[in-house]
Design an enzyme around this catalytic site. Structure first.
Site, PDB file in Angstrom:
ATOM      1  N   THR A  28     -25.124 -34.463  26.178  1.00 55.27           N
ATOM      2  CA  THR A  28     -24.237 -35.594  25.877  1.00 55.27           C
ATOM      3  C   THR A  28     -23.587 -36.096  27.165  1.00 55.27           C
ATOM      4  OG1 THR A  28     -23.744 -34.586  23.744  1.00 55.27           O
ATOM      5  CG2 THR A  28     -22.201 -36.274  24.503  1.00 55.27           C
ATOM      6  N   ASP A  81     -28.865 -31.450  30.168  1.00 56.28           N
ATOM      7  CA  ASP A  81     -27.468 -31.838  29.914  1.00 56.28           C
ATOM      8  C   ASP A  81     -26.717 -32.010  31.232  1.00 56.28           C
ATOM      9  OD1 ASP A  81     -25.150 -32.474  28.563  1.00 56.28           O
ATOM     10  OD2 ASP A  81     -24.888 -30.506  27.633  1.00 56.28           O
ATOM     11  N   ALA A  83     -22.698 -32.022  33.239  1.00 54.81           N
ATOM     12  CA  ALA A  83     -21.603 -31.056  33.370  1.00 54.81           C
ATOM     13  C   ALA A  83     -20.416 -31.748  34.022  1.00 54.81           C
ATOM     14  CB  ALA A  83     -22.036 -29.860  34.215  1.00 54.81           C
ATOM     15  N   ASP A  84     -19.257 -31.133  33.852  1.00 55.81           N
ATOM     16  CA  ASP A  84     -18.039 -31.640  34.495  1.00 55.81           C
ATOM     17  C   ASP A  84     -17.789 -30.948  35.833  1.00 55.81           C
ATOM     18  OD1 ASP A  84     -17.203 -33.448  32.343  1.00 55.81           O
ATOM     19  OD2 ASP A  84     -17.130 -31.590  31.196  1.00 55.81           O
ATOM     20  N   GLY A  95     -17.727 -30.160  28.408  1.00 53.13           N
ATOM     21  CA  GLY A  95     -16.873 -30.472  27.266  1.00 53.13           C
ATOM     22  C   GLY A  95     -15.948 -31.648  27.495  1.00 53.13           C
ATOM     23  N   GLY A  97     -16.723 -34.528  27.227  1.00 58.50           N
ATOM     24  CA  GLY A  97     -17.041 -35.453  26.136  1.00 58.50           C
ATOM     25  C   GLY A  97     -16.861 -34.828  24.765  1.00 58.50           C
ATOM     26  N   GLU A 103     -23.483 -28.373  22.350  1.00 59.75           N
ATOM     27  CA  GLU A 103     -24.196 -28.229  23.631  1.00 59.75           C
ATOM     28  C   GLU A 103     -24.494 -26.758  23.899  1.00 59.75           C
ATOM     29  OE1 GLU A 103     -22.384 -32.148  25.917  1.00 59.75           O
ATOM     30  OE2 GLU A 103     -21.410 -30.226  26.217  1.00 59.75           O
ATOM     31  N   LYS A 121     -19.540 -33.409  41.064  1.00 59.26           N
ATOM     32  CA  LYS A 121     -19.345 -32.296  40.126  1.00 59.26           C
ATOM     33  C   LYS A 121     -19.463 -30.924  40.796  1.00 59.26           C
ATOM     34  CE  LYS A 121     -19.283 -35.289  36.693  1.00 59.26           C
ATOM     35  NZ  LYS A 121     -20.262 -35.382  35.642  1.00 59.26           N
TER      36      LYS A 121
END
Ligand code: 5RP
Length: 213
Positions: A28, A81, A83-84, A95, A97, A103, A121
């Site tokens: 996401t 996916d 990542a932050d 997370g 989002g 996930e 990131k």
């Protein structure tokens, strides 16, 4: 500052991991959105996707990519996916989002997790980005107190309800030296649904833009 061009490069570069006939786990976020756009060109060569959020499901369906149920597919060969945050050991905070629980489920079900990020990131130590935790609503205060005991500053993401009907607490002020230990510890607190640390199951490959980290 995040870099949209690198996100697009990463999303498009991840296509090289997609094999004919596969079912792809799809994460996401804005970086994954570039991946989904690129995946649409291959939609006749894959069986479909398992989605980690209502947002990605809508995007996949809009582009005609079949969305499959993880209970029916069994394990997956590939998960893509964003990542932050990502540390040098490919351990992640995710997370931002609010999709961390699904996930985590899809990442766990997948043989290979390819994480796609822009260079903003990358960190040496996880924790500058507030750590998201999905919680059962009635346990919010209890979990907040447990976080304070551990030196964190919990902030309720007011107004956000996850796809699973739960709430998010963002924990500020943690320098996470041992992410596996913190993930295991927080997972024991009743009411915690999922912790946004992907350390026990880290990424296998990280693409920063179109470069392998
Ligand atoms: C969603 C996530 C995302 O992967 C993360 O927030 C990164 O998003 P973006 O690609 O938009 O920067 O964990 O829950």
């Amino acid at each position: 500052m995040s870099n949209a061009n690198e996100k697009r490069q990463a999303g498009e570069a991840a296509i090289r991991y997609v094999e004919d006939g596969a079912i792809i786990g799809v994460g996401t976020g804005s970086t994954v959105a570039f991946f989904i756009d690129a995946l649409a060109d291959l939609k006749d060569r894959i069986q479909g996707a398992v989605s980690s959020s209502e947002q990605s499901t809508a995007h996949l369906k809009r582009l005609g990519i079949p969305v499959l149920d993880l209970n029916a597919t069994g394990s997956l060969s590939l998960y893509i996916d964003g990542a932050d945050e990502c540390d040098p050991h490919k351990r992640l905070i995710k997370g931002g989002g609010a999709a961390l629980t699904r996930e985590k489920i899809v990442a766990e079900a997948s043989d290979k997790f390819v994480c796609i990020i822009d260079s903003s990131k990358r960190v040496d130590l996880l924790g500058k980005f507030p750590l998201p935790i999905e919680v059962i609503p009635m346990a919010r205060s209890l979990i907040g107190r447990e976080i304070v005991k551990r030196g964190g500053n919990p902030v309720w993401r007011d107004g956000v309800v996850t796809d699973n009907g739960n709430w998010i607490i963002d924990v500020h002020g943690w320098q996470i030296a041992d992410p596996v230990a913190l993930e295991n510890d927080l997972n024991q607190v009743p009411g915690v649904v999922a912790v946004g640390l992907f350390a026990r199951r880290a990424a296998d490959v990280v693409l920063v833009g179109d470069k392998v980290m």
